[in-house]
Design a protein around this motif. Sequence first.
Motif, PDB file in Angstrom:
ATOM      1  N   GLU A 185     -17.589  -9.423  -6.888  1.00 48.18           N
ATOM      2  CA  GLU A 185     -16.217  -9.489  -7.420  1.00 48.18           C
ATOM      3  C   GLU A 185     -15.211  -8.998  -6.389  1.00 48.18           C
ATOM      4  O   GLU A 185     -14.166  -9.607  -6.186  1.00 48.18           O
ATOM      5  N   ALA A 186     -15.528  -7.888  -5.735  1.00 43.96           N
ATOM      6  CA  ALA A 186     -14.621  -7.352  -4.713  1.00 43.96           C
ATOM      7  C   ALA A 186     -14.449  -8.357  -3.578  1.00 43.96           C
ATOM      8  O   ALA A 186     -13.322  -8.610  -3.125  1.00 43.96           O
ATOM      9  N   HIS A 187     -15.543  -8.957  -3.140  1.00 43.10           N
ATOM     10  CA  HIS A 187     -15.470  -9.945  -2.072  1.00 43.10           C
ATOM     11  C   HIS A 187     -14.608 -11.126  -2.487  1.00 43.10           C
ATOM     12  O   HIS A 187     -13.747 -11.588  -1.726  1.00 43.10           O
ATOM     13  N   LEU A 188     -14.814 -11.610  -3.703  1.00 49.82           N
ATOM     14  CA  LEU A 188     -14.041 -12.746  -4.203  1.00 49.82           C
ATOM     15  C   LEU A 188     -12.551 -12.425  -4.249  1.00 49.82           C
ATOM     16  O   LEU A 188     -11.724 -13.221  -3.794  1.00 49.82           O
ATOM     17  N   GLN A 189     -12.186 -11.262  -4.779  1.00 52.34           N
ATOM     18  CA  GLN A 189     -10.772 -10.892  -4.894  1.00 52.34           C
ATOM     19  C   GLN A 189     -10.128 -10.724  -3.519  1.00 52.34           C
ATOM     20  O   GLN A 189      -8.995 -11.159  -3.294  1.00 52.34           O
ATOM     21  N   TRP A 190     -10.826 -10.091  -2.583  1.00 52.37           N
ATOM     22  CA  TRP A 190     -10.270  -9.901  -1.244  1.00 52.37           C
ATOM     23  C   TRP A 190     -10.193 -11.220  -0.485  1.00 52.37           C
ATOM     24  O   TRP A 190      -9.270 -11.447   0.303  1.00 52.37           O
ATOM     25  N   TYR A 191     -11.140 -12.106  -0.733  1.00 53.96           N
ATOM     26  CA  TYR A 191     -11.093 -13.428  -0.117  1.00 53.96           C
ATOM     27  C   TYR A 191      -9.863 -14.199  -0.614  1.00 53.96           C
ATOM     28  O   TYR A 191      -9.149 -14.831   0.174  1.00 53.96           O
ATOM     29  N   ARG A 192      -9.609 -14.116  -1.917  1.00 56.98           N
ATOM     30  CA  ARG A 192      -8.434 -14.796  -2.485  1.00 56.98           C
ATOM     31  C   ARG A 192      -7.135 -14.200  -1.949  1.00 56.98           C
ATOM     32  O   ARG A 192      -6.181 -14.928  -1.687  1.00 56.98           O
ATOM     33  N   LEU A 193      -7.100 -12.874  -1.798  1.00 51.34           N
ATOM     34  CA  LEU A 193      -5.920 -12.245  -1.208  1.00 51.34           C
ATOM     35  C   LEU A 193      -5.731 -12.715   0.236  1.00 51.34           C
ATOM     36  O   LEU A 193      -4.605 -13.000   0.663  1.00 51.34           O
ATOM     37  N   ALA A 194      -6.816 -12.813   0.984  1.00 51.59           N
ATOM     38  CA  ALA A 194      -6.726 -13.284   2.372  1.00 51.59           C
ATOM     39  C   ALA A 194      -6.203 -14.719   2.425  1.00 51.59           C
ATOM     40  O   ALA A 194      -5.397 -15.059   3.305  1.00 51.59           O
ATOM     41  N   ARG A 238       0.802  -1.221   0.000  1.00 44.95           N
ATOM     42  CA  ARG A 238       0.000   0.000   0.000  1.00 44.95           C
ATOM     43  C   ARG A 238       0.834   1.270   0.000  1.00 44.95           C
ATOM     44  O   ARG A 238       0.478   2.257  -0.626  1.00 44.95           O
ATOM     45  N   GLU A 239       1.929   1.266   0.734  1.00 44.97           N
ATOM     46  CA  GLU A 239       2.709   2.494   0.888  1.00 44.97           C
ATOM     47  C   GLU A 239       4.204   2.196   0.911  1.00 44.97           C
ATOM     48  O   GLU A 239       4.612   1.110   1.318  1.00 44.97           O
ATOM     49  N   PRO A 240       5.010   3.150   0.476  1.00 40.17           N
ATOM     50  CA  PRO A 240       6.460   2.922   0.456  1.00 40.17           C
ATOM     51  C   PRO A 240       7.016   2.675   1.860  1.00 40.17           C
ATOM     52  O   PRO A 240       6.471   3.167   2.852  1.00 40.17           O
ATOM     53  N   VAL A 241       8.089   1.932   1.921  1.00 37.83           N
ATOM     54  CA  VAL A 241       8.760   1.642   3.189  1.00 37.83           C
ATOM     55  C   VAL A 241       9.567   2.875   3.579  1.00 37.83           C
ATOM     56  O   VAL A 241      10.361   3.373   2.791  1.00 37.83           O
ATOM     57  N   ASN A 292     -10.482   1.068  -7.134  1.00 43.06           N
ATOM     58  CA  ASN A 292      -9.274   1.851  -6.863  1.00 43.06           C
ATOM     59  C   ASN A 292      -8.291   1.596  -7.995  1.00 43.06           C
ATOM     60  O   ASN A 292      -7.544   0.645  -7.971  1.00 43.06           O
ATOM     61  N   THR A 293      -8.323   2.464  -8.999  1.00 44.71           N
ATOM     62  CA  THR A 293      -7.543   2.203 -10.206  1.00 44.71           C
ATOM     63  C   THR A 293      -6.213   2.912 -10.235  1.00 44.71           C
ATOM     64  O   THR A 293      -5.391   2.636 -11.081  1.00 44.71           O
ATOM     65  N   GLY A 294      -5.971   3.839  -9.340  1.00 39.86           N
ATOM     66  CA  GLY A 294      -4.716   4.584  -9.354  1.00 39.86           C
ATOM     67  C   GLY A 294      -3.645   3.864  -8.584  1.00 39.86           C
ATOM     68  O   GLY A 294      -3.873   2.805  -7.997  1.00 39.86           O
ATOM     69  N   PRO A 295      -2.445   4.448  -8.572  1.00 36.24           N
ATOM     70  CA  PRO A 295      -1.361   3.849  -7.798  1.00 36.24           C
ATOM     71  C   PRO A 295      -1.704   3.848  -6.319  1.00 36.24           C
ATOM     72  O   PRO A 295      -2.381   4.747  -5.834  1.00 36.24           O
ATOM     73  N   ALA A 296      -1.253   2.832  -5.630  1.00 33.79           N
ATOM     74  CA  ALA A 296      -1.543   2.691  -4.202  1.00 33.79           C
ATOM     75  C   ALA A 296      -0.592   3.546  -3.390  1.00 33.79           C
ATOM     76  O   ALA A 296       0.387   3.071  -2.854  1.00 33.79           O
ATOM     77  N   ILE A 326       5.499 -13.629  -3.168  1.00 32.36           N
ATOM     78  CA  ILE A 326       5.190 -12.209  -2.994  1.00 32.36           C
ATOM     79  C   ILE A 326       4.683 -11.598  -4.298  1.00 32.36           C
ATOM     80  O   ILE A 326       3.772 -10.764  -4.292  1.00 32.36           O
ATOM     81  N   ASP A 327       5.223 -12.027  -5.434  1.00 34.60           N
ATOM     82  CA  ASP A 327       4.735 -11.539  -6.727  1.00 34.60           C
ATOM     83  C   ASP A 327       3.269 -11.928  -6.928  1.00 34.60           C
ATOM     84  O   ASP A 327       2.459 -11.116  -7.384  1.00 34.60           O
ATOM     85  N   ARG A 328       2.903 -13.155  -6.582  1.00 33.84           N
ATOM     86  CA  ARG A 328       1.503 -13.584  -6.696  1.00 33.84           C
ATOM     87  C   ARG A 328       0.605 -12.773  -5.774  1.00 33.84           C
ATOM     88  O   ARG A 328      -0.500 -12.382  -6.144  1.00 33.84           O
ATOM     89  N   MET A 329       1.082 -12.506  -4.547  1.00 34.28           N
ATOM     90  CA  MET A 329       0.293 -11.696  -3.618  1.00 34.28           C
ATOM     91  C   MET A 329       0.127 -10.269  -4.141  1.00 34.28           C
ATOM     92  O   MET A 329      -0.947  -9.675  -4.015  1.00 34.28           O
ATOM     93  N   ALA A 330       1.179  -9.714  -4.737  1.00 37.03           N
ATOM     94  CA  ALA A 330       1.098  -8.357  -5.298  1.00 37.03           C
ATOM     95  C   ALA A 330       0.082  -8.309  -6.436  1.00 37.03           C
ATOM     96  O   ALA A 330      -0.708  -7.353  -6.533  1.00 37.03           O
ATOM     97  N   ALA A 331       0.065  -9.343  -7.277  1.00 34.82           N
ATOM     98  CA  ALA A 331      -0.909  -9.392  -8.372  1.00 34.82           C
ATOM     99  C   ALA A 331      -2.328  -9.454  -7.820  1.00 34.82           C
ATOM    100  O   ALA A 331      -3.236  -8.777  -8.325  1.00 34.82           O
ATOM    101  N   LYS A 332      -2.533 -10.233  -6.793  1.00 33.72           N
ATOM    102  CA  LYS A 332      -3.875 -10.348  -6.205  1.00 33.72           C
ATOM    103  C   LYS A 332      -4.260  -9.069  -5.479  1.00 33.72           C
ATOM    104  O   LYS A 332      -5.430  -8.682  -5.470  1.00 33.72           O
ATOM    105  N   TRP A 333      -3.296  -8.381  -4.871  1.00 33.53           N
ATOM    106  CA  TRP A 333      -3.562  -7.083  -4.233  1.00 33.53           C
ATOM    107  C   TRP A 333      -4.116  -6.111  -5.274  1.00 33.53           C
ATOM    108  O   TRP A 333      -5.107  -5.427  -5.031  1.00 33.53           O
ATOM    109  N   VAL A 334      -3.477  -6.066  -6.431  1.00 34.64           N
ATOM    110  CA  VAL A 334      -3.924  -5.158  -7.499  1.00 34.64           C
ATOM    111  C   VAL A 334      -5.314  -5.563  -7.984  1.00 34.64           C
ATOM    112  O   VAL A 334      -6.187  -4.709  -8.177  1.00 34.64           O
TER     113      VAL A 334
END
Length: 198
Positions: free
Chosen positions: A166-175, A25-28, A130-134, A114-122
Amino acid sequence: MAIDYSGAGFGAELPSPDTLLRAFREPVNTDRRDRDVLESAHELVRCHEHRHHALETAHAADATPDDVADSTHHIDRIDERRAELVARIDEWVAVNIPHRTGASLHTETLGAVIDRMAAKWVAAQQALGNTGPANPPPKAVDGRARRRAKAHRVSEDRPHRGVDTEAHLQWYRLAELADGYRDLITEVAQHRRRLPTW
């Protein structure tokens, strides 16, 4: 639930799922031992956002052959950068995480996970509209972060209920991926699993 890795002798260097999701979500902005992993994770999210945008451009109804070719080249460059970031994470693991012989070998490198998690986050962010940069929300005058209201994209051919589903499904998969990541780093800390370093 926080996991204390300090007693395990190693594994404390691996970022927790919460820390990893925060880095998406945010830079380190702190000096941490796992900073390379978190910075790479943040940049992987940027890569997936750019990749998603390039795919949308290539698949647009009014896309010209030049648009498709440009998008394809852009996606190739993005995927090369993703491979570099995954390798950076994997190199960090090879140097910083001791590997116990006899422990079961995980099927993916930490960078690939981590790459797979980043793809699912997007994908989850896209499902919310939320289409802009995080990036972190802008600061108010008093220095506190302001929340930005984001409207769901609702169209005639995609009713509001479909967006929620769709949002629920994507967030469930990320979880699910975050839970799997937590299990993985717990097993690494307990010497029951080792991460590949190829």
